[in-house]
Every structure is written in C-alpha cells, then in structure tokens.
Motif scaffolding. Structure first.
Motif, PDB file in Angstrom:
ATOM      1  N   ARG A  35       0.820  -1.212   0.000  1.00 35.59           N
ATOM      2  CA  ARG A  35       0.000   0.000   0.000  1.00 35.59           C
ATOM      3  C   ARG A  35       0.853   1.261   0.000  1.00 35.59           C
ATOM      4  O   ARG A  35       0.546   2.238  -0.681  1.00 35.59           O
ATOM      5  CB  ARG A  35      -0.927  -0.021   1.225  1.00 35.59           C
ATOM      6  N   ARG A  36       1.947   1.239   0.753  1.00 36.37           N
ATOM      7  CA  ARG A  36       2.769   2.441   0.852  1.00 36.37           C
ATOM      8  C   ARG A  36       3.677   2.621  -0.367  1.00 36.37           C
ATOM      9  O   ARG A  36       3.894   3.751  -0.817  1.00 36.37           O
ATOM     10  CB  ARG A  36       3.594   2.390   2.139  1.00 36.37           C
TER      11      ARG A  36
ATOM     12  N   ALA B  30       1.883   4.043  -3.244  1.00 34.75           N
ATOM     13  CA  ALA B  30       1.519   5.446  -3.065  1.00 34.75           C
ATOM     14  C   ALA B  30       2.660   6.394  -3.388  1.00 34.75           C
ATOM     15  O   ALA B  30       2.505   7.605  -3.251  1.00 34.75           O
ATOM     16  CB  ALA B  30       1.051   5.691  -1.625  1.00 34.75           C
TER      17      ALA B  30
ATOM     18  N   ARG C 267       1.084   7.945 -12.855  1.00 33.79           N
ATOM     19  CA  ARG C 267       0.087   8.373 -11.876  1.00 33.79           C
ATOM     20  C   ARG C 267      -1.146   8.875 -12.607  1.00 33.79           C
ATOM     21  O   ARG C 267      -1.074   9.358 -13.735  1.00 33.79           O
ATOM     22  CB  ARG C 267       0.662   9.471 -10.977  1.00 33.79           C
TER      23      ARG C 267
ATOM     24  N   THR D 222       3.626  11.895  -3.747  1.00 33.12           N
ATOM     25  CA  THR D 222       2.777  10.805  -3.271  1.00 33.12           C
ATOM     26  C   THR D 222       1.375  10.987  -3.809  1.00 33.12           C
ATOM     27  O   THR D 222       0.969  12.066  -4.215  1.00 33.12           O
ATOM     28  CB  THR D 222       2.717  10.771  -1.727  1.00 33.12           C
ATOM     29  N   TYR D 223       0.626   9.892  -3.787  1.00 30.32           N
ATOM     30  CA  TYR D 223      -0.764   9.933  -4.206  1.00 30.32           C
ATOM     31  C   TYR D 223      -1.651  10.234  -3.008  1.00 30.32           C
ATOM     32  O   TYR D 223      -1.220  10.238  -1.864  1.00 30.32           O
ATOM     33  CB  TYR D 223      -1.173   8.582  -4.799  1.00 30.32           C
TER      34      TYR D 223
ATOM     35  N   GLY E 107      -4.209   9.130  -0.209  1.00 29.55           N
ATOM     36  CA  GLY E 107      -4.203   7.889   0.548  1.00 29.55           C
ATOM     37  C   GLY E 107      -5.091   6.836  -0.094  1.00 29.55           C
ATOM     38  O   GLY E 107      -6.159   7.141  -0.624  1.00 29.55           O
ATOM     39  N   PRO E 108      -4.688   5.559  -0.054  1.00 33.88           N
ATOM     40  CA  PRO E 108      -5.487   4.509  -0.698  1.00 33.88           C
ATOM     41  C   PRO E 108      -6.898   4.367  -0.146  1.00 33.88           C
ATOM     42  O   PRO E 108      -7.756   3.804  -0.808  1.00 33.88           O
ATOM     43  CB  PRO E 108      -4.659   3.250  -0.435  1.00 33.88           C
TER      44      PRO E 108
ATOM     45  N   TYR F 242      -8.331   8.141  -4.688  1.00 34.22           N
ATOM     46  CA  TYR F 242      -7.030   7.507  -4.895  1.00 34.22           C
ATOM     47  C   TYR F 242      -7.042   6.708  -6.189  1.00 34.22           C
ATOM     48  O   TYR F 242      -7.884   5.831  -6.376  1.00 34.22           O
ATOM     49  CB  TYR F 242      -6.715   6.587  -3.716  1.00 34.22           C
TER      50      TYR F 242
ATOM     51  N   GLY G 161      -0.717   4.171  -8.438  1.00 34.31           N
ATOM     52  CA  GLY G 161      -0.203   2.830  -8.253  1.00 34.31           C
ATOM     53  C   GLY G 161       0.168   2.158  -9.561  1.00 34.31           C
ATOM     54  O   GLY G 161      -0.279   2.552 -10.640  1.00 34.31           O
TER      55      GLY G 161
END
Length: 388
Positions: free
Chosen positions: A133-134, A137, A241, A253-254, A256-257, A262, A265
């Motif tokens: 997940r991180r 992102a 992205r 960063t994107y 948050g999932p 979002y 990824g």
C-alpha cells in the motif's frame, strides 16, 4: 546480474548489439539478424520468430490496454481497482515467501473487519500489505535510488510506528550491510542496462539482479517485486500516476489509498501472476526466467482486466440503484465510496458520509438484497460487504 545475461545465445533482448567481425560483405538477405525479427519484413502481420517475443508482445499490449482502461474509468473505479489488487498482490507475495494466507481473511484483517485474532500467517502477511500500500503510493522516480528508498523507511517509521520497508528481510542483516546491498542493487550502470531493454524485459532483469546481489535477503523479496512492478511506469510504457480531484500539484505521493479519489499505483502486479505457478518463480536461475516472468505478467494483467470489467459493471448497477431523486441525495457519493473501498461496513460508511448508523445499515442491507453487494463476514451483526 552479470553482463553475460544479455549475451545468452538466442536472446533477442540484448540492449546493444556487438559489432560484426570484419570480413567480406554479406548480402542483406543472407546476413544474420538478432532480435524478434519477422520472417518477411514486408508482411507486418507475420508473427515474431521467438516464444519470448510473442509473450513480450502479448503482455505489453495487454498492460497498455489495461492502463488505458483504468485511465478511462471513473476515479472511484480506479481507486477500487488498485485497492483490491493491492490486497491480492500482498497475499500472492506472501505465498511466494512461503506464507499461506487466504485473501479474504487478509482483506478483512487489513480493513479492521476480522472478528477473530489473526493466526501467525495472517500476522506475517499484514506487514506485506502495508508495504504494498505504501510503495504504490509513491512516485516511481523516487524508488530507484538507495538514499530515497532508505529515507522512505525512516519517514514511515516516524509517522507510523511498526511499519518497516524491510518487512520480509532477514533479521540478522545489519544497516550497513543493507545499505551496501541496496547500492549494488540500484547501481546506475545496472539500471542503465535495464532501461535499454523493453519495459517488461527490464523488469524481469531487474528482479533477477535483485536476487543475484542478495537484496532479497537484506531488503526483502517483496520489495524487489514491487520495484519490478513500477518498472513499466518508470520506462513510460504505462502512466506513472492518475491524479484525482485532490491531487496536490508537485507532490511525490498519491492520495491515501482509503480515499475515494485515490487512483495511483502500478498497473502490473507481478506476484499475482505466479498464483498457481509458484515453481516458476526462480529469478535466481537464468534458464527460463524471462519466459516465466512474461507469462506471469500476462496472467496478472488478465486478472486485472477481469476485475476492471466487474467494477465497471457494478458501477452501472449502483448508479441505477442509487439514482438521485432529489438535489440533496447522496446516492453518487455512496456509489463512489462502495466502489473505491475493498471492504465496507455500516460504521465506515456512516463516518465517511456523515450518515446515521441506522441509515447506513438500511442502505447496505437493501443493496445486498438487490445482489449489488456481497456479504463476506458471515455475521448477523457488524456485517462487512464488498462490491465485486
């Protein structure tokens, strides 16, 4: 990975061709040619000569097609796709590490909906999901230098105690040894050679190199697979992205999932492609590794395409069932939330959209009766639902 990996006889993906030896001129029709050559240069429909060339062509085309499908989808569908695929990638990556977990159980545990204490295997798989997940992102340009990769671990340690970038690394590896191996794994000359190859071939070569230098032991095999997953985006084969409405300009960063907007990824999830083919996952062996990776990439993309089709179909059904009947209706927001989240409970829905718990439960029960939601917890109360 040693240089002669590219020079295996018959390998059509060498990034540079050696100069032919001096000698009498040979007619073009008789001169040997390397690379995935067509038998007849005038016939564009003639298939490539090698099995790897066919697999590369098919997997690359499918990957681009899936990326275009995600780009053309709504933010909620794109967010739901990456959130669901991240769980499947974590479960598949855990299996490649010898940890057998059920994807449904991992989904419930990761989204705080499991009604029992996790078994040891699930407890080991949860950090892998956090890692997936991180890493998904992040922007790919910030993942292939040792300093930025190590900084990601330090930042996340300060913000989220318990998270480690090296979640599946060996415990006896010291910080100095890990740093030295990261420098070898992400050496600029090695990355330059991989960039000269087609994107999926470079991803396979990168993963083989990751294992050859021992980074799978010191930094973790799962991290290497995720870096290989980002490689096609780094090479420009797919988008790096897809910004939602809350994307911050210039951010690395994107969103948050867990946010409905979002949509970032990687498109390729390599571990998923080895489900049922774990014996083929041998990046430490040269023979057959390229073919195995390309076939796994094709299987992973096919699974991703099937999920995208299901989410798009579900989007149509939810839009019809939740069609606004007045200007203050929250139907569109409810549909977007249900699509973007891999697990939905009445409490989470009520909190996200500022609804009462009773209204959220009634709404979810009605959608379940209409077969637009699937109940996965098996409980009479505090039920959990998914859109599939």
């Amino acid at each position: 990975m040693s240089d002669d990996w590219w020079d295996v006889p018959g390998n059509p993906y060498a990034p540079s061709l050696a100069e032919p030896p001096a000698g009498p001129e040979v007619p073009d029709s008789a001169s040997p040619k390397s690379g995935p050559q067509r038998q007849d240069e005038d016939d564009l429909c003639t298939p490539y000569a090698t099995a790897e060339g066919l697999a590369l062509e098919a997997a690359s085309a499918a990957l681009v097609r899936l990326d275009c499908g995600l780009a053309a989808s709504s933010p909620a569908v794109a967010a739901g796709w990456i959130n669901r695929m991240a769980i499947e990638e974590a479960a598949a990556s855990a299996r490649l590490n010898g940890i057998l977990v059920d994807t449904a159980d991992l989904r419930l545990l990761a989204w705080d909906s499991l009604d029992r204490a996790p078994d040891p295997d699930l407890a080991q798989a949860l950090p892998l999901y956090d890692l997936v997940r991180r890493i998904t992102a992040r922007h790919p340009r910030h993942l292939y230098t040792p300093r930025r990769l190590a900084a990601l671990d330090r930042i996340r340690h300060s913000r989220s105690p318990g998270f480690s970038l090296w979640s599946d690394a060996e415990e006896d590896v010291g910080a100095e040894q890990r740093w030295a191996v990261l420098q070898a794994a992400l050496a600029p000359d090695a990355l330059a050679r991989f960039r000269a190859a087609p994107a999926l071939v470079g991803a396979a070569a990168f993963l083989a190199h990751w294992h050859e230098v021992g980074a799978d032991r010191s930094a973790g095999a799962a991290l290497g697979r995720l870096l290989a997953a980002w490689w096609p985006a780094r090479q420009g084969l797919v988008q790096g992205r897809r910004g939602g409405q809350d994307m911050v300009e210039g951010s690395d960063t994107y969103d948050g999932p867990t946010h409905p907007a979002y949509a970032g990824g990687p498109v390729l999830m390599p571990s998923i492609g080895f489900l049922g083919h774990a014996m083929d996952y041998r990046p430490d062996r040269r023979d057959g590794w390229l073919s195995a990776y390309l076939m796994a990439a094709g299987r992973s993309v096919a699974r991703g395409e099937a999920l995208l089709r299901r989410l798009r179909a579900a989007e149509g059904g939810l839009a019809e069932a939740l069609r606004p009947r007045r200007s203050t209706s929250r139907g569109p927001q409810v549909a977007a939330f249900l699509l973007s989240q891999p697990v939905v409970t009445s409490g989470r829905l009520a909190q996200a959209l500022d609804m009462s718990g009773t209204a959220a439960r009634s709404l979810l029960d009605a959608l379940h009766r209409d077969h637009l939601l699937m109940e996965i917890s098996g409980r009479d109360a505090y039920r959990a639902y998914i859109v599939e």
